[in-house]
Design a protein around this motif. Structure first.
Motif, mmCIF file in Angstrom:
data_model
loop_
_atom_site.group_PDB
_atom_site.id
_atom_site.type_symbol
_atom_site.label_atom_id
_atom_site.label_comp_id
_atom_site.label_asym_id
_atom_site.label_seq_id
_atom_site.Cartn_x
_atom_site.Cartn_y
_atom_site.Cartn_z
ATOM 1 N N GLY A 47 18.384 50.529 35.169
ATOM 2 C CA GLY A 47 17.533 50.491 36.345
ATOM 3 C C GLY A 47 17.410 51.820 37.073
ATOM 4 N N TRP A 48 17.752 52.950 36.428
ATOM 5 C CA TRP A 48 17.622 54.243 37.091
ATOM 6 C C TRP A 48 16.188 54.428 37.576
ATOM 7 C CZ3 TRP A 48 22.058 55.968 38.343
ATOM 8 C CH2 TRP A 48 23.140 56.056 37.459
ATOM 9 N N THR A 49 16.017 54.981 38.759
ATOM 10 C CA THR A 49 14.694 55.269 39.300
ATOM 11 C C THR A 49 13.958 56.244 38.407
ATOM 12 O OG1 THR A 49 15.517 54.889 41.528
ATOM 13 C CG2 THR A 49 13.481 56.182 41.309
ATOM 14 N N VAL A 80 18.663 64.359 40.536
ATOM 15 C CA VAL A 80 18.500 64.022 41.950
ATOM 16 C C VAL A 80 18.268 62.527 42.098
ATOM 17 C CG1 VAL A 80 17.089 64.350 44.022
ATOM 18 C CG2 VAL A 80 17.648 66.314 42.574
ATOM 19 N N ALA A 81 17.380 61.971 41.284
ATOM 20 C CA ALA A 81 17.086 60.539 41.366
ATOM 21 C C ALA A 81 18.318 59.702 41.037
ATOM 22 C CB ALA A 81 15.930 60.183 40.428
ATOM 23 N N ARG A 82 19.060 60.090 39.998
ATOM 24 C CA ARG A 82 20.271 59.336 39.655
ATOM 25 C C ARG A 82 21.293 59.395 40.782
ATOM 26 N NH1 ARG A 82 22.384 58.939 33.563
ATOM 27 N NH2 ARG A 82 20.425 58.363 32.578
ATOM 28 N N THR A 83 21.446 60.557 41.385
ATOM 29 C CA THR A 83 22.384 60.691 42.494
ATOM 30 C C THR A 83 21.966 59.806 43.658
ATOM 31 O OG1 THR A 83 22.930 62.943 41.823
ATOM 32 C CG2 THR A 83 23.465 62.332 44.098
ATOM 33 N N LEU A 84 20.668 59.802 43.961
ATOM 34 C CA LEU A 84 20.182 58.949 45.049
ATOM 35 C C LEU A 84 20.355 57.477 44.723
ATOM 36 C CD1 LEU A 84 17.047 60.928 46.221
ATOM 37 C CD2 LEU A 84 19.239 60.680 47.400
ATOM 38 N N ASP A 85 20.218 57.113 43.447
ATOM 39 C CA ASP A 85 20.485 55.727 43.057
ATOM 40 C C ASP A 85 21.936 55.343 43.356
ATOM 41 O OD1 ASP A 85 17.886 55.255 42.175
ATOM 42 O OD2 ASP A 85 18.374 55.585 40.063
#
Length: 152
Positions: A12-14, A20-25
């Motif tokens: 479900g990673w963004t 950056v997106a994985r960290t925010l997830d």
């Protein structure tokens, strides 16, 4: 800095290819970063996190589980031996520059001129210097002097 292996990749990673997106997830909601901030400042118990943040119990329970499941916090028996406490892992401690950068941005942009706010100081009581990214040759880096290179 050492790399910490994640559990199985999350389907479900963004944006699975973007760090950056994985960290925010993992930590991109308000409460997760405040829990990490407070753990860096010595909070260990559920009660301490709740008191410091004002977070609802059910949300705090969810965030502590998530941060523990993703290896940013770990649980251990408190020195009293009567309860569990949460402590930062290496991966959690490695978020220090992120928290510091957010703090420094907030000091510059989230307060009116002259408005009082907390200050992060080192072990000698001196304010922590501003983080400034530089290239290998010492040149200042910003959004105009960098770009993303896709890995194939």
């Amino acid at each position: 800095m050492p790399r910490t292996a994640m559990r199985a990749p999350d389907p479900g990673w963004t944006d699975a290819d973007c760090p950056v997106a994985r960290t925010l997830d993992l930590v991109g909601d308000r409460w997760s970063l405040l829990v990490i901030r407070d753990a860096m400042d010595g909070a260990r118990s559920f009660t301490e996190f709740q008191r410091r943040t004002g977070i609802a119990r059910n949300i705090l329970t969810d965030r502590l589980r998530k941060l523990t499941a993703h290896g940013l916090l770990t649980q251990r028996t408190a020195p009293s031996g009567r309860r569990q406490e949460y402590v930062l892992t290496d991966a959690g401690r490695n978020l220090f520059p992120v928290i510091l950068t957010l703090r420094q941005w907030g000091e510059r942009h989230a307060f009116a001129p002259g408005e009082a706010h907390s200050t992060l100081v080192d072990q000698h009581g001196a304010p922590v210097p501003e983080i400034v990214p530089t290239s290998t040759d010492g040149a200042l880096l910003d959004a105009d002097t960098t770009h993303v290179q896709k890995v194939r």
